[in-house]
Design a protein around this motif. Structure first.
Motif, PDB file in Angstrom:
ATOM      1  N   GLU A  93       0.816  -1.215   0.000  1.00 14.74           N
ATOM      2  CA  GLU A  93       0.000   0.000   0.000  1.00 14.74           C
ATOM      3  C   GLU A  93       0.850   1.265   0.000  1.00 14.74           C
ATOM      4  O   GLU A  93       0.468   2.272  -0.597  1.00 14.74           O
ATOM      5  N   ARG A  94       2.001   1.220   0.671  1.00 17.71           N
ATOM      6  CA  ARG A  94       2.840   2.426   0.718  1.00 17.71           C
ATOM      7  C   ARG A  94       3.978   2.390  -0.304  1.00 17.71           C
ATOM      8  O   ARG A  94       4.801   3.306  -0.343  1.00 17.71           O
ATOM      9  N   CYS A  95       3.983   1.367  -1.139  1.00 22.22           N
ATOM     10  CA  CYS A  95       5.059   1.215  -2.119  1.00 22.22           C
ATOM     11  C   CYS A  95       5.006   2.339  -3.157  1.00 22.22           C
ATOM     12  O   CYS A  95       3.962   2.605  -3.763  1.00 22.22           O
ATOM     13  N   ALA A  96       6.139   2.997  -3.365  1.00 20.53           N
ATOM     14  CA  ALA A  96       6.191   4.089  -4.337  1.00 20.53           C
ATOM     15  C   ALA A  96       6.263   3.567  -5.766  1.00 20.53           C
ATOM     16  O   ALA A  96       5.865   4.254  -6.710  1.00 20.53           O
ATOM     17  N   ALA A  97       6.759   2.361  -5.934  1.00 28.10           N
ATOM     18  CA  ALA A  97       6.869   1.773  -7.275  1.00 28.10           C
ATOM     19  C   ALA A  97       5.525   1.208  -7.714  1.00 28.10           C
ATOM     20  O   ALA A  97       4.685   0.840  -6.883  1.00 28.10           O
ATOM     21  N   PRO A  98       5.274   1.128  -9.021  1.00 24.16           N
ATOM     22  CA  PRO A  98       4.030   0.536  -9.502  1.00 24.16           C
ATOM     23  C   PRO A  98       3.890  -0.923  -9.069  1.00 24.16           C
ATOM     24  O   PRO A  98       4.863  -1.679  -9.078  1.00 24.16           O
ATOM     25  N   VAL A  99       2.687  -1.294  -8.673  1.00 26.90           N
ATOM     26  CA  VAL A  99       2.368  -2.672  -8.298  1.00 26.90           C
ATOM     27  C   VAL A  99       1.438  -3.227  -9.369  1.00 26.90           C
ATOM     28  O   VAL A  99       0.355  -2.678  -9.609  1.00 26.90           O
ATOM     29  N   ILE A 100       1.867  -4.292 -10.012  1.00 29.20           N
ATOM     30  CA  ILE A 100       1.141  -4.835 -11.166  1.00 29.20           C
ATOM     31  C   ILE A 100       0.841  -6.310 -10.934  1.00 29.20           C
ATOM     32  O   ILE A 100       1.735  -7.084 -10.568  1.00 29.20           O
ATOM     33  N   ALA A 101      -0.408  -6.707 -11.143  1.00 26.48           N
ATOM     34  CA  ALA A 101      -0.788  -8.115 -11.053  1.00 26.48           C
ATOM     35  C   ALA A 101      -1.063  -8.659 -12.450  1.00 26.48           C
ATOM     36  O   ALA A 101      -1.576  -7.936 -13.320  1.00 26.48           O
ATOM     37  N   VAL A 102      -0.731  -9.913 -12.652  1.00 27.12           N
ATOM     38  CA  VAL A 102      -1.008 -10.592 -13.915  1.00 27.12           C
ATOM     39  C   VAL A 102      -2.075 -11.656 -13.664  1.00 27.12           C
ATOM     40  O   VAL A 102      -1.938 -12.482 -12.751  1.00 27.12           O
ATOM     41  N   SER A 103      -3.123 -11.633 -14.434  1.00 30.71           N
ATOM     42  CA  SER A 103      -4.245 -12.540 -14.213  1.00 30.71           C
ATOM     43  C   SER A 103      -3.880 -13.989 -14.523  1.00 30.71           C
ATOM     44  O   SER A 103      -3.288 -14.271 -15.567  1.00 30.71           O
ATOM     45  N   PRO A 104      -4.270 -14.924 -13.629  1.00 28.14           N
ATOM     46  CA  PRO A 104      -4.080 -16.344 -13.933  1.00 28.14           C
ATOM     47  C   PRO A 104      -5.258 -16.935 -14.698  1.00 28.14           C
ATOM     48  O   PRO A 104      -5.267 -18.124 -15.007  1.00 28.14           O
ATOM     49  N   ILE A 112      -3.070  -2.847  -5.992  1.00 24.77           N
ATOM     50  CA  ILE A 112      -2.366  -2.805  -7.269  1.00 24.77           C
ATOM     51  C   ILE A 112      -2.702  -1.539  -8.041  1.00 24.77           C
ATOM     52  O   ILE A 112      -3.756  -0.929  -7.850  1.00 24.77           O
ATOM     53  N   ASP A 113      -1.769  -1.154  -8.908  1.00 28.04           N
ATOM     54  CA  ASP A 113      -1.962   0.007  -9.768  1.00 28.04           C
ATOM     55  C   ASP A 113      -2.402  -0.393 -11.170  1.00 28.04           C
ATOM     56  O   ASP A 113      -3.036   0.397 -11.875  1.00 28.04           O
ATOM     57  N   ALA A 114      -2.037  -1.611 -11.571  1.00 27.29           N
ATOM     58  CA  ALA A 114      -2.363  -2.057 -12.931  1.00 27.29           C
ATOM     59  C   ALA A 114      -2.595  -3.553 -12.926  1.00 27.29           C
ATOM     60  O   ALA A 114      -2.095  -4.278 -12.061  1.00 27.29           O
ATOM     61  N   PHE A 115      -3.362  -3.992 -13.916  1.00 27.11           N
ATOM     62  CA  PHE A 115      -3.737  -5.398 -14.030  1.00 27.11           C
ATOM     63  C   PHE A 115      -3.526  -5.833 -15.468  1.00 27.11           C
ATOM     64  O   PHE A 115      -4.049  -5.209 -16.394  1.00 27.11           O
ATOM     65  N   VAL A 116      -2.742  -6.888 -15.656  1.00 28.61           N
ATOM     66  CA  VAL A 116      -2.448  -7.389 -16.995  1.00 28.61           C
ATOM     67  C   VAL A 116      -3.344  -8.586 -17.269  1.00 28.61           C
ATOM     68  O   VAL A 116      -3.375  -9.554 -16.499  1.00 28.61           O
ATOM     69  N   ILE A 117      -4.063  -8.533 -18.374  1.00 27.36           N
ATOM     70  CA  ILE A 117      -4.975  -9.601 -18.765  1.00 27.36           C
ATOM     71  C   ILE A 117      -4.559 -10.148 -20.121  1.00 27.36           C
ATOM     72  O   ILE A 117      -3.773  -9.533 -20.850  1.00 27.36           O
ATOM     73  N   ASP A 118      -5.093 -11.311 -20.452  1.00 27.75           N
ATOM     74  CA  ASP A 118      -4.806 -11.899 -21.757  1.00 27.75           C
ATOM     75  C   ASP A 118      -5.575 -11.158 -22.852  1.00 27.75           C
ATOM     76  O   ASP A 118      -6.626 -10.550 -22.603  1.00 27.75           O
ATOM     77  N   ALA A 119      -5.048 -11.250 -24.061  1.00 27.25           N
ATOM     78  CA  ALA A 119      -5.703 -10.599 -25.203  1.00 27.25           C
ATOM     79  C   ALA A 119      -7.127 -11.102 -25.397  1.00 27.25           C
ATOM     80  O   ALA A 119      -7.992 -10.376 -25.912  1.00 27.25           O
ATOM     81  N   ALA A 120      -7.397 -12.346 -24.940  1.00 22.24           N
ATOM     82  CA  ALA A 120      -8.752 -12.886 -25.064  1.00 22.24           C
ATOM     83  C   ALA A 120      -9.748 -12.128 -24.209  1.00 22.24           C
ATOM     84  O   ALA A 120     -10.960 -12.183 -24.461  1.00 22.24           O
ATOM     85  N   ASP A 121      -9.266 -11.412 -23.200  1.00 25.45           N
ATOM     86  CA  ASP A 121     -10.132 -10.642 -22.322  1.00 25.45           C
ATOM     87  C   ASP A 121     -10.046  -9.141 -22.595  1.00 25.45           C
ATOM     88  O   ASP A 121     -10.516  -8.325 -21.789  1.00 25.45           O
ATOM     89  N   ALA A 122      -9.447  -8.782 -23.723  1.00 27.16           N
ATOM     90  CA  ALA A 122      -9.285  -7.368 -24.067  1.00 27.16           C
ATOM     91  C   ALA A 122     -10.632  -6.652 -24.036  1.00 27.16           C
ATOM     92  O   ALA A 122     -11.661  -7.207 -24.446  1.00 27.16           O
ATOM     93  N   GLY A 123     -10.617  -5.432 -23.538  1.00 28.06           N
ATOM     94  CA  GLY A 123     -11.849  -4.657 -23.421  1.00 28.06           C
ATOM     95  C   GLY A 123     -12.331  -4.563 -21.986  1.00 28.06           C
ATOM     96  O   GLY A 123     -13.201  -3.739 -21.673  1.00 28.06           O
TER      97      GLY A 123
END
Length: 316
Positions: free
Chosen positions: A219-230, A265-276
């Motif tokens: 929560e206090r991390c200054a760097a971006p926190v990014i999760a990748v969807s399983p 998290i600040d950003a979430f990476v999803i597969d192209a199949a879930d684009a949109g």
């Protein structure tokens, strides 16, 4: 930003794939992988650390690509002999893998911490990235099912995830202390990104987040926190994630995972199949996330790091 330290939170097989990609695209010493140890247990008198070992074998190039766990070119003399003696064989230990558990148990018995043992093993295997347990204190994932409470490995391996899940508990997490090396990684100058690898959010990442201090560090991390969807198009790439989500009354999809990590998290990476997919207040980026080859792993790692750099640049 091409330099800077990166932290990855990872479980076993799925997380280890992205951890390998990050290890290969970053310079030695730039990556710290914080591993789930909620799966750890005592078996046949040995201390088994399944997720740590998957990370060790994967980053050392020793993993079995067919099984996804254990060492490649493994032999099984010990298990055959154990079966002949009527011993428990539901948890398979190859001969080479067994040596890891014996050495870990010996060193722990002599007073070394799990962090110290893990670091010694990764150095012996020639791994340049740091692999650290979430805690040196014991944390045990337990699964509440229609058959009652089960220790994680009995649910996951012995019962092959067949029982219906109704809840989870991380025994000992409230009293556990964040491993010193894990805490230090968040204090590293020039931290570039924190990556939540595509491991099971409930069985692999939540035990890490349950250790006091870890959520606060994110929560206090200054760097971006990014999760990748399983999850890809409503299906888990491997393991019981989608099945478990359904049994817990959750919609098995990337959006559910993103909401699960809400506020962290600040950003979430999803597969192209879930684009949109759009999540309010969250940057969502789509790219192919299925990692069949080393090139796939490295390409996804570069995508995640580039996203982190863009987010950091926008803040500057």
């Amino acid at each position: 930003m091409s330099g800077g330290h990166v932290i990855a939170l990872s479980g076993g097989i799925g997380g280890a794939k992205l951890a390998l990609g990050l290890d290969r695209v970053l310079a030695p010493g730039q990556l710290t992988v914080i591993a789930n140890t909620g799966d750890d247990f005592r078996h046949l008198g040995l201390h088994i650390s399944p997720d740590i070992d998957t990370l060790l074998y994967t980053l050392a190039g020793l993993d079995d690509p067919a099984k996804g766990w254990g060492r490649r070119d493994e032999s099984w003399t010990f298990m055959r002999a154990l079966a002949e003696l009527g011993g428990e064989t539901w948890f398979q230990l190859g001969d080479g893998d067994l040596a890891t558990h014996v050495e870990r148990t010996r060193r722990l018995g002599e007073g070394e911490s799990l962090s110290q043992v893990t670091d010694a093993l990764r150095r012996r295997l020639g791994i340049g990235s740091a692999i650290v347990p979430m805690s040196d204190d014991p944390v045990a994932t337990r699964v509440n099912t229609d058959e009652g409470w089960l220790d994680f490995q009995h649910y996951f391996v012995r019962r092959r995830c067949e029982p219906r899940v109704s809840g989870l508990d991380f025994v000992g997490a409230g009293e556990a202390r964040l491993a010193p090396e894990a805490a230090a990684a968040f204090r590293a100058p020039g931290l570039r990104a924190v990556v939540l690898c595509p491991s099971n959010p409930y069985l692999s990442v939540d035990p890490i987040l349950a250790v006091p201090g870890l959520r606060a560090a994110l929560e206090r991390c200054a760097a971006p926190v990014i999760a990748v969807s399983p999850i890809i198009a409503g299906q888990a790439v491997k393991g019981p994630t989608a099945k478990m989500m359904t049994e817990l009354g959750l919609e098995p999809g990337a959006a559910t995972v993103a909401r699960h990590y809400g506020g962290l998290i600040d950003a979430f990476v999803i597969d192209a199949a879930d684009a949109g997919l759009a999540i309010a207040g969250l940057t969502v980026a789509a790219t192919p996330t299925l990692m069949r080859s080393l090139d796939d792993r490295m390409r996804l790692a570069r995508f995640v790091l580039a996203l982190a750099d863009r987010l950091a640049g926008a803040r500057a």
